[in-house]
Write a protein that holds these residues in place. Structure first.
Motif, mmCIF file in Angstrom:
data_model
loop_
_atom_site.group_PDB
_atom_site.id
_atom_site.type_symbol
_atom_site.label_atom_id
_atom_site.label_comp_id
_atom_site.label_asym_id
_atom_site.label_seq_id
_atom_site.Cartn_x
_atom_site.Cartn_y
_atom_site.Cartn_z
ATOM 1 N N PHE A 129 -6.609 41.114 2.025
ATOM 2 C CA PHE A 129 -6.664 39.795 2.644
ATOM 3 C C PHE A 129 -5.791 38.844 1.843
ATOM 4 C CE2 PHE A 129 -8.429 35.506 2.399
ATOM 5 C CZ PHE A 129 -8.335 35.120 3.729
ATOM 6 N N SER A 130 -5.036 38.031 2.541
ATOM 7 C CA SER A 130 -4.184 37.037 1.901
ATOM 8 C C SER A 130 -4.193 35.773 2.743
ATOM 9 C CB SER A 130 -2.749 37.568 1.750
ATOM 10 O OG SER A 130 -1.907 36.585 1.194
ATOM 11 N N GLY A 131 -4.457 34.659 2.126
ATOM 12 C CA GLY A 131 -4.488 33.384 2.840
ATOM 13 C C GLY A 131 -3.815 32.291 2.026
ATOM 14 N N LYS A 132 -3.079 31.422 2.726
ATOM 15 C CA LYS A 132 -2.396 30.314 2.085
ATOM 16 C C LYS A 132 -2.558 29.078 2.943
ATOM 17 C CE LYS A 132 1.196 33.083 -0.194
ATOM 18 N NZ LYS A 132 2.664 33.293 -0.356
ATOM 19 N N GLY A 133 -2.605 27.918 2.302
ATOM 20 C CA GLY A 133 -2.711 26.658 3.013
ATOM 21 C C GLY A 133 -2.104 25.536 2.199
ATOM 22 N N ALA A 134 -1.515 24.566 2.903
ATOM 23 C CA ALA A 134 -0.902 23.428 2.219
ATOM 24 C C ALA A 134 -0.932 22.235 3.157
ATOM 25 C CB ALA A 134 0.535 23.744 1.798
ATOM 26 N N SER A 135 -1.162 21.064 2.610
ATOM 27 C CA SER A 135 -1.139 19.824 3.371
ATOM 28 C C SER A 135 -0.675 18.704 2.461
ATOM 29 C CB SER A 135 -2.529 19.505 3.938
ATOM 30 O OG SER A 135 -3.455 19.282 2.887
ATOM 31 N N SER A 136 -0.006 17.724 3.062
ATOM 32 C CA SER A 136 0.498 16.591 2.296
ATOM 33 C C SER A 136 0.514 15.364 3.184
ATOM 34 C CB SER A 136 1.900 16.876 1.746
ATOM 35 O OG SER A 136 2.811 17.079 2.804
ATOM 36 N N ALA A 137 0.414 14.188 2.567
ATOM 37 C CA ALA A 137 0.452 12.915 3.276
ATOM 38 C C ALA A 137 1.174 11.904 2.397
ATOM 39 C CB ALA A 137 -0.961 12.433 3.606
ATOM 40 N N ASP A 138 1.984 11.083 3.035
ATOM 41 C CA ASP A 138 2.739 10.046 2.326
ATOM 42 C C ASP A 138 2.804 8.826 3.239
ATOM 43 O OD1 ASP A 138 4.339 8.490 0.780
ATOM 44 O OD2 ASP A 138 6.025 9.888 0.674
ATOM 45 N N ASN A 139 2.117 7.759 2.857
ATOM 46 C CA ASN A 139 2.050 6.552 3.658
ATOM 47 C C ASN A 139 2.544 5.365 2.842
ATOM 48 O OD1 ASN A 139 0.684 7.874 5.894
ATOM 49 N ND2 ASN A 139 -1.114 7.925 4.584
ATOM 50 N N ASN A 140 3.294 4.498 3.492
ATOM 51 C CA ASN A 140 3.851 3.316 2.837
ATOM 52 C C ASN A 140 3.742 2.137 3.792
ATOM 53 O OD1 ASN A 140 5.104 1.623 1.068
ATOM 54 N ND2 ASN A 140 7.162 2.420 1.395
ATOM 55 N N GLU A 154 0.845 -1.193 0.000
ATOM 56 C CA GLU A 154 0.000 0.000 0.000
ATOM 57 C C GLU A 154 0.879 1.242 0.000
ATOM 58 O OE1 GLU A 154 -3.310 0.064 -0.213
ATOM 59 O OE2 GLU A 154 -3.439 -2.132 -0.255
ATOM 60 N N ARG A 155 0.618 2.117 -0.939
ATOM 61 C CA ARG A 155 1.347 3.388 -1.016
ATOM 62 C C ARG A 155 0.355 4.473 -1.397
ATOM 63 N NH1 ARG A 155 6.647 5.213 -2.071
ATOM 64 N NH2 ARG A 155 6.636 7.451 -1.582
ATOM 65 N N THR A 156 0.183 5.422 -0.534
ATOM 66 C CA THR A 156 -0.744 6.524 -0.792
ATOM 67 C C THR A 156 0.012 7.839 -0.659
ATOM 68 O OG1 THR A 156 -1.426 6.573 1.543
ATOM 69 C CG2 THR A 156 -2.734 5.231 0.038
ATOM 70 N N GLN A 157 -0.244 8.707 -1.600
ATOM 71 C CA GLN A 157 0.332 10.046 -1.586
ATOM 72 C C GLN A 157 -0.771 11.045 -1.906
ATOM 73 O OE1 GLN A 157 3.629 9.588 -4.422
ATOM 74 N NE2 GLN A 157 5.042 9.991 -2.755
ATOM 75 N N ALA A 158 -0.800 12.096 -1.169
ATOM 76 C CA ALA A 158 -1.795 13.140 -1.401
ATOM 77 C C ALA A 158 -1.169 14.486 -1.047
ATOM 78 C CB ALA A 158 -3.047 12.907 -0.571
ATOM 79 N N ALA A 159 -1.493 15.475 -1.832
ATOM 80 C CA ALA A 159 -0.974 16.827 -1.591
ATOM 81 C C ALA A 159 -2.043 17.830 -1.962
ATOM 82 C CB ALA A 159 0.304 17.087 -2.382
ATOM 83 N N LYS A 160 -2.122 18.880 -1.192
ATOM 84 C CA LYS A 160 -3.114 19.917 -1.431
ATOM 85 C C LYS A 160 -2.496 21.264 -1.106
ATOM 86 C CE LYS A 160 -7.724 21.497 -0.043
ATOM 87 N NZ LYS A 160 -8.887 21.249 0.846
ATOM 88 N N LYS A 161 -2.703 22.223 -1.990
ATOM 89 C CA LYS A 161 -2.174 23.567 -1.785
ATOM 90 C C LYS A 161 -3.211 24.567 -2.278
ATOM 91 C CE LYS A 161 2.123 24.300 -2.568
ATOM 92 N NZ LYS A 161 3.433 24.491 -3.246
ATOM 93 N N SER A 162 -3.431 25.581 -1.504
ATOM 94 C CA SER A 162 -4.417 26.604 -1.878
ATOM 95 C C SER A 162 -3.898 27.972 -1.462
ATOM 96 C CB SER A 162 -5.769 26.321 -1.208
ATOM 97 O OG SER A 162 -5.648 26.359 0.197
ATOM 98 N N ALA A 163 -4.298 28.976 -2.224
ATOM 99 C CA ALA A 163 -3.921 30.354 -1.927
ATOM 100 C C ALA A 163 -5.020 31.286 -2.441
ATOM 101 C CB ALA A 163 -2.579 30.711 -2.560
ATOM 102 N N SER A 164 -5.307 32.316 -1.689
ATOM 103 C CA SER A 164 -6.331 33.280 -2.094
ATOM 104 C C SER A 164 -5.937 34.663 -1.603
ATOM 105 C CB SER A 164 -7.700 32.890 -1.505
ATOM 106 O OG SER A 164 -7.648 32.842 -0.092
ATOM 107 N N THR A 165 -6.238 35.653 -2.430
ATOM 108 C CA THR A 165 -5.963 37.051 -2.079
ATOM 109 C C THR A 165 -7.160 37.909 -2.450
ATOM 110 O OG1 THR A 165 -4.926 37.431 -4.229
ATOM 111 C CG2 THR A 165 -3.478 36.786 -2.408
ATOM 112 N N ALA A 166 -7.347 38.967 -1.705
ATOM 113 C CA ALA A 166 -8.430 39.918 -1.989
ATOM 114 C C ALA A 166 -7.958 41.314 -1.591
ATOM 115 C CB ALA A 166 -9.700 39.546 -1.221
ATOM 116 N N ASP A 167 -8.148 42.274 -2.494
ATOM 117 C CA ASP A 167 -7.769 43.666 -2.244
ATOM 118 C C ASP A 167 -8.963 44.567 -2.556
ATOM 119 O OD1 ASP A 167 -5.064 43.098 -1.581
ATOM 120 O OD2 ASP A 167 -4.645 42.841 -3.721
ATOM 121 N N ARG A 168 -9.092 45.568 -1.728
ATOM 122 C CA ARG A 168 -10.180 46.531 -1.943
ATOM 123 C C ARG A 168 -9.693 47.908 -1.507
ATOM 124 N NH1 ARG A 168 -16.282 46.412 0.675
ATOM 125 N NH2 ARG A 168 -17.041 48.333 -0.328
ATOM 126 N N THR A 169 -9.838 48.890 -2.394
ATOM 127 C CA THR A 169 -9.429 50.265 -2.107
ATOM 128 C C THR A 169 -10.562 51.212 -2.483
ATOM 129 O OG1 THR A 169 -7.117 49.710 -2.576
ATOM 130 C CG2 THR A 169 -7.696 52.037 -2.542
#
Length: 232
Positions: A132-143, A86-101
């Protein structure tokens, strides 16, 4: 204090001592819970005392095997080798920005014949900015690799096999439990009576252990109590 009262206290103390010893012993030999299909193994059905002989090679008895049949698992109680890979790999990355003037500017023109001449020529300006600025990342690696022999505990109406098994390994002062269960398609069993874990449906694979090393990694019940009921 009379003798009867002393005897009652001694019996109560002895009961508490026995209870504490039982709890300590139970904690030393406890088995980790499991979520695999139960039971872990199954015995084949008992053979009848007599078998009807039809006078030919074919025997109608359910426990008989044809003369030229291989030894692949197909009955309750048969064993099957599972190659765990069994080998599972998963990765997730997200980023969002918002500007208002926003800019606002207001001026007071010439006032004639109206009250409020003191405001004549005044200028009002306002501006606002929001970012506004937001970032997120997650990863998993199982063997998980290994080999375990399981037992057929049920034969489904369509011919699939429900298998389950457990392997216990005692190392020093701890026990390791390797458990596996799932549904195997009998047509995917190789001639060596093996099947890959990736070909098993509803597979449940567990690797658990007990002992003082694993107990040291578990939060105590008192700490869990304060963590649950105290907001700070």
């Amino acid at each position: 204090m009379n003798n009867e009262r002393i005897q009652q206290i001694a019996r109560a103390a002895g009961f508490v001592t026995v209870l504490l010893v039982a709890i300590m012993l139970a904690g030393c030999v406890n088995t980790p819970p499991t979520a695999v299909h139960q039971p872990m193994t199954a015995r084949p059905p008992l053979k009848t005392d007599y078998v009807l002989n039809s006078g030919a090679i074919f025997q109608p008895s359910g426990g008989a095997r044809p003369l030229f049949e291989d030894r692949r698992a197909r009955y309750v109680g048969d064993t099957l080798v599972i190659n765990i890979s069994e080998r599972t790999q998963a990765a997730k990355k997200s980023a969002s920005t918002a500007d208002r003037t926003q800019d606002i500017e207001m001026g007071v023109p010439t006032i004639v014949g109206l009250p409020g001449k003191s405001l004549q020529g005044a200028t009002v300006a306002a501006n606002s900015a929001n970012a506004f600025s937001g970032k997120g990342a997650s990863s998993a690696d199982n063997n998980f690799t290994g080999t375990i022999t399981v037992t057929v505990i049920e034969v489904l109406p369509n011919g699939n096999l429900l298998v389950s098994g457990e392997k216990q390994v005692a190392i020093n002062q701890g026990n390791e439990f390797i458990r596996f269960s799932g549904i195997v398609n009998s047509t995917q069993i190789s001639g060596a009576n093996t099947v890959q874990s990736t070909q098993v449906a509803d597979a449940r694979i567990e690797y658990r252990a007990n002992g003082y090393i694993d107990e040291a990694q578990v939060m105590g019940w008192l700490a869990r109590f304060f963590l649950t009921f105290m907001p700070l």
